[in-house]
Design a protein around this motif. Structure first.
Motif, PDB file in Angstrom:
ATOM      1  N   PHE A  73       0.910  -1.170  -0.132  1.00 54.89           N
ATOM      2  CA  PHE A  73      -0.033   0.068  -0.131  1.00 54.89           C
ATOM      3  C   PHE A  73       0.789   1.289   0.045  1.00 54.89           C
ATOM      4  N   TYR A 119       0.129   4.353  -2.813  1.00 54.86           N
ATOM      5  CA  TYR A 119      -0.858   5.243  -2.518  1.00 54.86           C
ATOM      6  C   TYR A 119      -0.576   6.258  -1.448  1.00 54.86           C
ATOM      7  N   ARG A 169      -7.091   3.058  -3.875  1.00 57.86           N
ATOM      8  CA  ARG A 169      -7.045   2.025  -3.007  1.00 57.86           C
ATOM      9  C   ARG A 169      -8.437   1.818  -2.235  1.00 57.86           C
TER      10      ARG A 169
END
Lengths: 135, 260
Positions: A27, A31, A110
């Motif tokens: 992640f 992001y 996301r």
């Protein structure tokens, strides 16, 4: 484009800070953890497969042209335990995806959660501490 | 240093704690299941919140070799680009790590590349442990990986033996702790953001159940003198969930490709 950038909130920081490493890619490298957005569009396709599920949905841009966004979920294995199935989203469903935008500015988000037209809320992103604060 | 807990600092804090409370004298508990004279770790576990102050966690942390940096990406956290949790890569390894591109990972040919056990063990996926006297099997949901830990007293094979993503694991009991030593690892990611370990990486894990037998804590200590100038460790925790089972992972390299 019905894209609403929402100000950073303390709540969000708390959630993002605890988000889990959900699968093979990270992640944190893809992001922006301290921004949250809502993107509304219509589902074109839904891939409920590891390492991450992907919602392909069409969003009408400010210029009136359609843009295909990708909403990346965490692992379907984790979502299955949270009640998702491969039929949770169907082509034609109108949805609003709440989540975190891609660092590279591409139309990708996301998935924190998805709200369907009938109000159904599908929780996607979790942490080792659970989904506290998201609903 | 935010996010980094040096072993020495942790040790000092723990030493003070011992002085005051005798914290490491863990009470025996009838709640921990036993088998063949050892705690029985068998069961289905899912990741849970990591409490570094839990007695079992403190005990494990106290046993990490001096000088190892704490890597906070165990379970619930991931490092952003160019952060490696306090690990100090050798200059050439750092240069390679800095060339790493997140977008490359999303390519069909890369998307389902398995990590080695060094990264896989800390991912937030369940595992099921089946404990035998001479062998312990850890079935991990992440990438359908199945570890075999030999408990029959054998050593590691010769240096030239094949290196794999699971490596070669041998274990033994130290009191109520399972200690697992893993070598023969195929190079793969350490932190999932460009930093890789070499085939010389060495992993030492310790597993301990909480006093109520419901939470399994572990540390993984990583050393890799070929790629790293220092050593590091992670702390993990899993909650036991009786009756659940592992799902297949079956990674799909085309998950990100829109249907034509």
């Amino acid at each position: 484009m019905r894209l609403i950038l929402v100000a950073v909130s303390a709540l969000f920081l708390m959630i993002a800070g605890g988000m889990a490493a959900q699968a093979h890619h990270s992640f944190a490298v893809h992001y922006i953890p301290d921004k949250e957005i809502d993107v509304t569009g219509v589902v074109k396709d839904f891939h409920f497969a590891n390492p991450h599920g992907v919602i392909f949905f069409e969003v009408v841009g400010d210029d009136g042209q359609p843009v295909t966004w990708k909403g990346e979920t965490n692992s379907p294995n984790l979502l299955k335990r949270r009640g998702w199935t491969n039929k949770s989203l169907q082509p034609g469903d109108k949805i609003t995806v709440h989540g975190w935008p891609a660092r590279d500015g591409k139309p990708m988000v996301r998935v924190g959660y998805v709200v369907k037209a009938d109000g159904t809320k599908l929780i996607g992103q979790s942490s080792a501490e659970g989904i506290k604060g998201l609903d | 240093m935010q996010g980094r807990i040096s072993k020495s600092a942790t040790g000092a804090a723990l030493a003070a704690l011992i002085t005051v409370t005798g914290a490491f004298a863990l009470p025996a508990s009838a709640e921990v299941p036993r088998k063949d004279g050892h705690p029985d770790l068998s069961g289905f576990y899912n990741f849970t919140r990591i409490d570094p102050d839990a007695p079992a966690a403190r005990k494990l942390i106290s046993e990490v070799p001096e000088g190892a940096v704490f890597m906070k990406d165990g379970g619930a956290y991931e490092f952003p680009p160019n952060e490696y949790g306090g690990l100090k890569p050798k200059p050439d390894v750092l240069a390679e790590a800095q060339k790493w591109s997140p977008q490359e990972e999303l390519k069909v040919e890369n998307i389902c590349k398995k990590p080695s056990i060094i990264y896989a063990i800390q991912g937030p996926f369940p595992m099921e442990i089946t404990q035998g006297r001479d062998m312990i099997v850890m079935q991990m949901e992440y990438f359908d990986m199945v570890r075999v830990i030999f408990m029959d007293g054998r050593g590691h094979p010769d240096e030239d033996a094949p290196h794999t993503l699971l490596g070669h694991s041998i274990g033994h009991w130290e009191g109520d702790e399972l200690v697992v030593d893993t070598t023969h690892l195929e190079p793969a990611t350490i932190t999932n953001n460009g930093l890789n370990h070499s085939e010389d990486a060495h992993l030492v894990e310790r597993f301990r159940l909480s006093d109520d037998g419901q939470t399994l804590y572990s540390t993984e200590y990583i050393e890799d003198p070929t790629n790293l100038e220092n050593t590091g460790y992670r702390l993990m925790a899993w909650k036991k969930h009786p009756g659940e089972h592992i799902y297949p992972y079956e990674c799909d390299p085309f998950a990100y490709q829109e249907d034509e």
